[in-house]
Write an enzyme that holds these catalytic residues in place. Structure first.
Site, PDB file in Angstrom:
ATOM      1  N   ASP A   1       0.826  -1.206   0.000  1.00 52.08           N
ATOM      2  CA  ASP A   1       0.000   0.000   0.000  1.00 52.08           C
ATOM      3  C   ASP A   1       0.863   1.259   0.000  1.00 52.08           C
ATOM      4  O   ASP A   1       1.972   1.265   0.536  1.00 52.08           O
ATOM      5  CB  ASP A   1      -0.910  -0.027   1.247  1.00 52.08           C
ATOM      6  CG  ASP A   1      -2.048   0.974   1.137  1.00 52.08           C
ATOM      7  OD1 ASP A   1      -2.293   1.482   0.027  1.00 52.08           O
ATOM      8  OD2 ASP A   1      -2.693   1.250   2.167  1.00 52.08           O
TER       9      ASP A   1
ATOM     10  N   GLY B   1       0.077   5.412  -4.447  1.00 49.05           N
ATOM     11  CA  GLY B   1      -0.519   6.690  -4.843  1.00 49.05           C
ATOM     12  C   GLY B   1       0.074   7.847  -4.050  1.00 49.05           C
ATOM     13  O   GLY B   1       0.442   8.880  -4.615  1.00 49.05           O
TER      14      GLY B   1
ATOM     15  N   ARG C   1      -0.690   8.941 -10.006  1.00 51.05           N
ATOM     16  CA  ARG C   1      -0.699   7.717  -9.193  1.00 51.05           C
ATOM     17  C   ARG C   1       0.027   6.549  -9.863  1.00 51.05           C
ATOM     18  O   ARG C   1       0.721   5.780  -9.205  1.00 51.05           O
ATOM     19  CB  ARG C   1      -2.138   7.311  -8.889  1.00 51.05           C
ATOM     20  CG  ARG C   1      -2.924   8.327  -8.087  1.00 51.05           C
ATOM     21  CD  ARG C   1      -4.372   7.878  -7.920  1.00 51.05           C
ATOM     22  NE  ARG C   1      -4.443   6.524  -7.420  1.00 51.05           N
ATOM     23  CZ  ARG C   1      -4.266   6.195  -6.144  1.00 51.05           C
ATOM     24  NH1 ARG C   1      -4.051   7.129  -5.252  1.00 51.05           N
ATOM     25  NH2 ARG C   1      -4.312   4.945  -5.772  1.00 51.05           N
TER      26      ARG C   1
ATOM     27  N   HIS D   1       2.702   3.165  -8.944  1.00 55.00           N
ATOM     28  CA  HIS D   1       2.555   1.733  -9.243  1.00 55.00           C
ATOM     29  C   HIS D   1       3.785   1.222  -9.994  1.00 55.00           C
ATOM     30  O   HIS D   1       4.296   0.144  -9.708  1.00 55.00           O
ATOM     31  CB  HIS D   1       1.295   1.479 -10.079  1.00 55.00           C
ATOM     32  CG  HIS D   1       0.028   1.857  -9.372  1.00 55.00           C
ATOM     33  ND1 HIS D   1      -0.183   1.592  -8.036  1.00 55.00           N
ATOM     34  CD2 HIS D   1      -1.106   2.480  -9.808  1.00 55.00           C
ATOM     35  CE1 HIS D   1      -1.391   2.041  -7.691  1.00 55.00           C
ATOM     36  NE2 HIS D   1      -1.947   2.589  -8.740  1.00 55.00           N
TER      37      HIS D   1
ATOM     38  N   ARG E   1     -11.704   1.996  -9.227  1.00 55.71           N
ATOM     39  CA  ARG E   1     -10.763   3.111  -9.469  1.00 55.71           C
ATOM     40  C   ARG E   1     -10.941   3.653 -10.882  1.00 55.71           C
ATOM     41  O   ARG E   1     -11.534   2.983 -11.733  1.00 55.71           O
ATOM     42  CB  ARG E   1      -9.327   2.604  -9.273  1.00 55.71           C
ATOM     43  CG  ARG E   1      -9.051   2.307  -7.822  1.00 55.71           C
ATOM     44  CD  ARG E   1      -7.579   2.133  -7.553  1.00 55.71           C
ATOM     45  NE  ARG E   1      -7.389   1.997  -6.122  1.00 55.71           N
ATOM     46  CZ  ARG E   1      -6.217   2.062  -5.512  1.00 55.71           C
ATOM     47  NH1 ARG E   1      -5.116   2.263  -6.206  1.00 55.71           N
ATOM     48  NH2 ARG E   1      -6.137   1.941  -4.218  1.00 55.71           N
TER      49      ARG E   1
ATOM     50  N   LEU F   1       9.933 -21.517  -3.875  1.00 54.69           N
ATOM     51  CA  LEU F   1       9.035 -20.504  -3.318  1.00 54.69           C
ATOM     52  C   LEU F   1       7.747 -20.494  -4.139  1.00 54.69           C
ATOM     53  O   LEU F   1       7.801 -20.515  -5.367  1.00 54.69           O
ATOM     54  CB  LEU F   1       9.706 -19.120  -3.395  1.00 54.69           C
ATOM     55  CG  LEU F   1       8.852 -17.898  -3.072  1.00 54.69           C
ATOM     56  CD1 LEU F   1       8.527 -17.827  -1.584  1.00 54.69           C
ATOM     57  CD2 LEU F   1       9.573 -16.609  -3.478  1.00 54.69           C
TER      58      LEU F   1
ATOM     59  N   SER G   1      -8.386  -4.896   5.053  1.00 48.48           N
ATOM     60  CA  SER G   1      -8.955  -4.637   3.730  1.00 48.48           C
ATOM     61  C   SER G   1      -9.348  -5.892   2.958  1.00 48.48           C
ATOM     62  O   SER G   1      -8.969  -6.053   1.789  1.00 48.48           O
ATOM     63  CB  SER G   1      -7.993  -3.777   2.898  1.00 48.48           C
ATOM     64  OG  SER G   1      -7.759  -2.566   3.537  1.00 48.48           O
TER      65      SER G   1
HETATM   66  C1  FPP Z   1      -1.700   0.162  -3.406  1.00 48.52           C
HETATM   67  O1  FPP Z   1      -1.330   1.498  -3.470  1.00 48.52           O
HETATM   68  C2  FPP Z   1      -1.150  -0.618  -4.502  1.00 48.52           C
HETATM   69  C3  FPP Z   1      -1.881  -1.224  -5.477  1.00 48.52           C
HETATM   70  C4  FPP Z   1      -3.357  -1.169  -5.531  1.00 48.52           C
HETATM   71  C5  FPP Z   1      -1.242  -1.947  -6.592  1.00 48.52           C
HETATM   72  C6  FPP Z   1      -0.032  -2.790  -6.311  1.00 48.52           C
HETATM   73  C7  FPP Z   1       0.544  -3.149  -7.614  1.00 48.52           C
HETATM   74  C8  FPP Z   1       1.842  -3.092  -7.955  1.00 48.52           C
HETATM   75  C9  FPP Z   1       2.933  -2.749  -7.032  1.00 48.52           C
HETATM   76  C10 FPP Z   1       2.154  -3.357  -9.395  1.00 48.52           C
HETATM   77  C11 FPP Z   1       2.921  -4.558  -9.740  1.00 48.52           C
HETATM   78  C12 FPP Z   1       2.590  -5.817  -9.055  1.00 48.52           C
HETATM   79  C13 FPP Z   1       3.133  -7.016  -9.382  1.00 48.52           C
HETATM   80  C14 FPP Z   1       2.757  -8.196  -8.570  1.00 48.52           C
HETATM   81  C15 FPP Z   1       4.094  -7.201 -10.491  1.00 48.52           C
HETATM   82  P1  FPP Z   1      -2.465   2.608  -3.546  1.00 48.52           P
HETATM   83  O2  FPP Z   1      -2.664   2.950  -4.968  1.00 48.52           O
HETATM   84  O3  FPP Z   1      -3.681   2.137  -2.830  1.00 48.52           O
HETATM   85  O4  FPP Z   1      -1.772   3.784  -2.777  1.00 48.52           O
HETATM   86  P2  FPP Z   1      -2.464   4.921  -1.890  1.00 48.52           P
HETATM   87  O5  FPP Z   1      -3.135   4.231  -0.745  1.00 48.52           O
HETATM   88  O6  FPP Z   1      -1.308   5.763  -1.454  1.00 48.52           O
HETATM   89  O7  FPP Z   1      -3.427   5.643  -2.785  1.00 48.52           O
END
Ligand code: FPP
Length: 251
Positions: free
Chosen positions: A21, A24, A34, A38, A72, A132, A197
């Site tokens: 998390d 963003g 945002r 990612h 989203r 793994l 969550s």
């Molecule tokens: C949460 O941050 C993150 C996500 C919803 C996406 C996680 C995905 C990746 C890291 C991309 C690649 C993944 C793999 C497995 C290759 P948020 O957007 O909720 O952040 P915020 O809470 O600060 O808005």
């Protein structure tokens, strides 16, 4: 002394789950959109996979996209899906070389066909690996998983393949998306939020929870090792007394 060498190899959690998390917020702090967060989060995914392998963790489950994340903005969803597919395709050879088995959990029907097809190729390539097990939770929601399990159990009852008396924790476990995985021992959430969550609600019944303020794109191997160290310093009692645990030496 480096952090990895402080980890007791006898007390490594079998299954670590991570709520990644803060992408963003990380991007916002830099005045970027945002999706920039990612994209930078992919590097941290690589870090935890490496770190889990180095520490001897056998099962790693990452929450990449929840059932709620479909709400989203369309452009963000599209970028996330593309990022997932391209990163995992790009890493396929490396995963295979490191004897890592990839699998996905979640509601596969809601995933774009192209994403599913691409991921299935990597899943097929790595299916016999056993150092793994890397599980990516994609379009995953724990309540949806439980509803799905109840439907499948009910169908078996209606078809006389199962009786109501036979339903126990094992039967429920065996109908979850995670049926091949052990219970979660350690759950990590980044970015300072202290919530679950809708992630692996059944599977975390006895898990230790580790919350860190580090935003996901900043999360490194050492952050992962620190979470393992903190886990090793906790006493897991599974409802027993401290004295009982001392005599059985259970972790
Ligand atoms: C949460 O941050 C993150 C996500 C919803 C996406 C996680 C995905 C990746 C890291 C991309 C690649 C993944 C793999 C497995 C290759 P948020 O957007 O909720 O952040 P915020 O809470 O600060 O808005």
């Amino acid at each position: 002394m480096d952090i990895l060498s402080q980890i007791d190899s006898q007390k490594v959690p079998k299954h670590v789950a991570v709520i990644m998390d803060g992408n963003g917020r990380w991007a916002k702090l830099r005045g970027k959109p945002r999706v920039f967060g990612h994209k930078n989060g992919v590097k941290s995914v690589r870090e935890v996979i490496d770190a889990a392998g180095n520490a001897g963790v056998k099962t790693l489950t990452l929450y990449a996209f929840s059932t709620e994340n479909w709400k989203r903005p369309k452009a963000e969803v599209k970028t996330l899906m593309a990022l997932l597919l391209t990163s995992l395709k790009k890493e396929a050879k490396e995963l295979n070389k490191n004897n890592i088995k990839l699998q996905i959990i979640g509601n596969q029907e809601s995933l774009p066909k192209s994403v599913l097809k691409g991921l299935n190729k990597v899943i097929e390539l790595t299916k016999n690996n056993d150092a793994l097990t890397l599980t990516i939770a994609l379009s995953y929601g724990s309540r949806e998983e439980i509803v799905n399990a109840i439907k499948n159990i009910s169908k078996k009852i209606v078809n006389n393949q199962l009786s109501i008396e036979e339903i126990d924790e094992n039967i429920i476990n065996n109908h979850l998306y995670t049926f091949t995985l052990p219970d979660v021992d350690l759950m990590i959430r980044t970015s300072g939020e202290k919530r679950i969550s809708n992630f692996l609600l059944w599977q975390i019944a006895y898990a230790e929870l580790h919350f860190t303020d580090v935003l996901w794109p900043d999360f490194t191997k050492n952050d992962f090792y620190n979470a393992l160290l903190e886990y090793q310093n906790r006493e897991r009692r599974f409802g027993k007394t401290g004295e009982q645990i001392e005599t059985t030496n259970e972790i």
